[in-house]
Design an enzyme around this catalytic site. Structure first.
Site, PDB file in Angstrom:
ATOM      1  N   GLY A  43       0.843  -1.194   0.000  1.00 29.64           N
ATOM      2  CA  GLY A  43       0.000   0.000   0.000  1.00 29.64           C
ATOM      3  C   GLY A  43       0.875   1.240   0.000  1.00 29.64           C
ATOM      4  O   GLY A  43       2.101   1.154   0.174  1.00 29.64           O
ATOM      5  N   LEU A  44       0.229   2.371  -0.176  1.00 31.04           N
ATOM      6  CA  LEU A  44       0.953   3.650  -0.229  1.00 31.04           C
ATOM      7  C   LEU A  44       1.672   3.938   1.088  1.00 31.04           C
ATOM      8  O   LEU A  44       1.309   3.379   2.139  1.00 31.04           O
ATOM      9  CB  LEU A  44      -0.056   4.776  -0.486  1.00 31.04           C
ATOM     10  CG  LEU A  44      -0.747   4.781  -1.852  1.00 31.04           C
ATOM     11  CD1 LEU A  44      -1.919   5.759  -1.837  1.00 31.04           C
ATOM     12  CD2 LEU A  44       0.246   5.141  -2.951  1.00 31.04           C
ATOM     13  N   GLY A  46       2.157   5.641   4.393  1.00 30.40           N
ATOM     14  CA  GLY A  46       1.161   6.213   5.295  1.00 30.40           C
ATOM     15  C   GLY A  46      -0.182   5.517   5.246  1.00 30.40           C
ATOM     16  O   GLY A  46      -1.124   5.891   5.951  1.00 30.40           O
ATOM     17  N   SER A  47      -0.283   4.466   4.429  1.00 28.02           N
ATOM     18  CA  SER A  47      -1.572   3.765   4.325  1.00 28.02           C
ATOM     19  C   SER A  47      -1.865   2.974   5.599  1.00 28.02           C
ATOM     20  O   SER A  47      -3.029   2.741   5.939  1.00 28.02           O
ATOM     21  CB  SER A  47      -1.589   2.832   3.111  1.00 28.02           C
ATOM     22  OG  SER A  47      -0.554   1.873   3.198  1.00 28.02           O
ATOM     23  N   GLY A  48      -0.810   2.549   6.307  1.00 32.24           N
ATOM     24  CA  GLY A  48      -1.024   1.807   7.550  1.00 32.24           C
ATOM     25  C   GLY A  48      -0.416   0.416   7.556  1.00 32.24           C
ATOM     26  O   GLY A  48      -0.742  -0.404   8.425  1.00 32.24           O
ATOM     27  N   LYS A  49       0.486   0.138   6.632  1.00 33.58           N
ATOM     28  CA  LYS A  49       1.100  -1.209   6.558  1.00 33.58           C
ATOM     29  C   LYS A  49       1.793  -1.572   7.870  1.00 33.58           C
ATOM     30  O   LYS A  49       1.529  -2.622   8.456  1.00 33.58           O
ATOM     31  CB  LYS A  49       2.132  -1.279   5.413  1.00 33.58           C
ATOM     32  CG  LYS A  49       1.566  -1.028   4.042  1.00 33.58           C
ATOM     33  CD  LYS A  49       2.646  -1.053   2.979  1.00 33.58           C
ATOM     34  CE  LYS A  49       3.699   0.016   3.132  1.00 33.58           C
ATOM     35  NZ  LYS A  49       3.198   1.401   3.007  1.00 33.58           N
ATOM     36  N   SER A  50       2.705  -0.700   8.319  1.00 32.58           N
ATOM     37  CA  SER A  50       3.474  -1.008   9.528  1.00 32.58           C
ATOM     38  C   SER A  50       2.553  -1.082  10.747  1.00 32.58           C
ATOM     39  O   SER A  50       2.720  -1.957  11.600  1.00 32.58           O
ATOM     40  CB  SER A  50       4.541   0.064   9.778  1.00 32.58           C
ATOM     41  OG  SER A  50       5.463   0.079   8.721  1.00 32.58           O
ATOM     42  N   SER A 117       6.034  -1.866  -1.947  1.00 33.40           N
ATOM     43  CA  SER A 117       6.036  -2.819  -3.079  1.00 33.40           C
ATOM     44  C   SER A 117       4.982  -2.434  -4.123  1.00 33.40           C
ATOM     45  O   SER A 117       3.988  -3.130  -4.301  1.00 33.40           O
ATOM     46  CB  SER A 117       5.850  -4.263  -2.603  1.00 33.40           C
ATOM     47  OG  SER A 117       4.856  -4.409  -1.625  1.00 33.40           O
TER      48      SER A 117
HETATM   49  N1  LIG Z   1      -7.189   1.974  10.717  1.00 34.24           N
HETATM   50  C1  LIG Z   1      -5.903   2.335  10.630  1.00 34.24           C
HETATM   51  N2  LIG Z   1      -4.987   1.414  10.269  1.00 34.24           N
HETATM   52  C2  LIG Z   1      -3.685   1.749  10.158  1.00 34.24           C
HETATM   53  N3  LIG Z   1      -3.184   2.978  10.434  1.00 34.24           N
HETATM   54  C3  LIG Z   1      -4.056   3.916  10.814  1.00 34.24           C
HETATM   55  C4  LIG Z   1      -5.432   3.644  10.924  1.00 34.24           C
HETATM   56  N4  LIG Z   1      -6.057   4.768  11.316  1.00 34.24           N
HETATM   57  C5  LIG Z   1      -5.091   5.713  11.444  1.00 34.24           C
HETATM   58  N5  LIG Z   1      -3.884   5.216  11.165  1.00 34.24           N
HETATM   59  C6  LIG Z   1      -2.608   5.968  11.216  1.00 34.24           C
HETATM   60  O1  LIG Z   1      -2.038   6.001   9.907  1.00 34.24           O
HETATM   61  C7  LIG Z   1      -0.627   6.045   9.995  1.00 34.24           C
HETATM   62  C8  LIG Z   1      -0.057   4.882   9.161  1.00 34.24           C
HETATM   63  O2  LIG Z   1       1.350   4.931   9.198  1.00 34.24           O
HETATM   64  P1  LIG Z   1       2.274   3.677   8.899  1.00 34.24           P
HETATM   65  O3  LIG Z   1       3.648   4.065   9.322  1.00 34.24           O
HETATM   66  O4  LIG Z   1       1.680   2.450   9.494  1.00 34.24           O
HETATM   67  O5  LIG Z   1       2.163   3.608   7.316  1.00 34.24           O
HETATM   68  P2  LIG Z   1       3.010   2.716   6.311  1.00 34.24           P
HETATM   69  O6  LIG Z   1       2.030   2.216   5.306  1.00 34.24           O
HETATM   70  O7  LIG Z   1       3.826   1.719   7.041  1.00 34.24           O
HETATM   71  O8  LIG Z   1       3.938   3.800   5.597  1.00 34.24           O
HETATM   72  P3  LIG Z   1       5.443   3.650   5.007  1.00 34.24           P
HETATM   73  O9  LIG Z   1       5.318   2.966   3.674  1.00 34.24           O
HETATM   74  O10 LIG Z   1       5.906   5.073   4.836  1.00 34.24           O
HETATM   75  O11 LIG Z   1       6.275   2.884   5.989  1.00 34.24           O
HETATM   76  C9  LIG Z   1      -0.258   5.916  11.467  1.00 34.24           C
HETATM   77  O12 LIG Z   1      -0.010   7.206  11.967  1.00 34.24           O
HETATM   78  C10 LIG Z   1      -1.523   5.318  12.082  1.00 34.24           C
HETATM   79  O13 LIG Z   1      -1.687   5.653  13.434  1.00 34.24           O
HETATM   80 MG   LIG Z   2       5.893   1.378   7.219  1.00 32.23          MG
END
Ligand SMILES: Nc1ncnc2c1ncn2[C@@H]1O[C@H](COP(=O)(O)OP(=O)(O)OP(=O)(O)O)[C@@H](O)[C@H]1O
Ligand SMILES: [Mg+2]
Length: 211
Positions: A43-44, A46-50, A117
């Site tokens: 996913g993008l 900030g989408s929430g993967k981690s 990815s």
């Molecule tokens: N339902 C949800 N699931 C996941 N994250 C959420 C949700 N609601 C809000 N968030 C917020 O969205 C943000 C997601 O950030 P995260 O670091 O998980 O993204 P990421 O996909 O891993 O990005 P990156 O590719 O830059 O590592 C966090 O600040 C998290 O608290």
């Molecule tokens: Mg991440």
């Protein structure tokens, strides 16, 4: 020529002979009480993967499952620190993560791999590395407007200011999966509900069993 060809090591590996392990993957899984599998979060930024991967990892760990997390930047600090962000290096980055995931799955673990990815071909390459049914694609589907509002690392701000080039979703494509095993809409669900969606899939498909 396919970019994959430039990074394969077939020629160098011709005298290497696979040694069968005495303990089979099935025996390892039997000891662990669950199947080995990779949950491949895509996913993008900030989408929430981690965030979701860590919540899933915690839920599985609390159930007594053997788990591990492979997460973006962490892997680039070590195993892949020699790789940059050009096309060949990005493919090699994902290939190595796929191979490491495959080894963990062979060891009977449930691996949460959290990498943007963005390209269908790269995810298909990892799927092809793993035994059938052991690659579970988890599409973390969050509109870019919400990712940009969240901007947990300040990366969108930098990308909009032109300080980061080839940023996925802005000046580099994200190719969404069209048949991911799990499709999660984080804008509509709490983190806990997102993680439970993954756990329910694993229960329904007998990867883990009910406690
Ligand atoms: N339902 C949800 N699931 C996941 N994250 C959420 C949700 N609601 C809000 N968030 C917020 O969205 C943000 C997601 O950030 P995260 O670091 O998980 O993204 P990421 O996909 O891993 O990005 P990156 O590719 O830059 O590592 C966090 O600040 C998290 O608290
Ligand atoms: Mg991440």
């Amino acid at each position: 020529m396919s970019p994959y060809k430039t990074i394969t090591t077939d020629e160098k590996s011709s005298d290497v002979v696979w040694h069968e392990a005495s303990v089979t993957p099935a025996q390892r899984e039997s000891n662990n009480g669950h199947q080995g599998a990779v949950l491949w979060f895509t996913g993008l930024s900030g989408s929430g993967k981690s965030t979701v991967a860590n919540a899933v990892d915690k839920m599985l760990h609390d159930r007594g499952c053997k788990t591990y997390i492979l997460d973006g930047d962490n892997v680039r600090h070590g195993l892949n620190k020699d790789l940059g962000f050009n096309d060949v290096d990005r493919i090699e980055n994902i290939r190595r993560i796929g191979e490491v995931s495959n080894l963990f799955v062979d060891a009977g673990l449930i691996v949460c791999s959290a990498f943007i990815s963005p390209f269908i071909a790269d995810r298909a390459m990892v799927r092809a590395l793993l035994p059938e049914t052991r690659f579970i694609e988890v599409f973390i589907d969050t509109p870019i407007s919400i990712c940009e509002q969240r901007d947990p690392k300040g990366l969108y701000k930098k990308a909009r200011a032109g300080e980061i080039k080839n940023f996925t979703g802005i000046d580099s494509a994200y190719e969404a999966p069209d048949a991911a095993e799990i499709h999660i809409k984080t804008a509509e669900l709490s983190v806990e509900m997102c993680a439970k969606q993954v756990i329910n899939y694993m229960l329904d498909n007998n990867i883990i069993s009910a406690k």
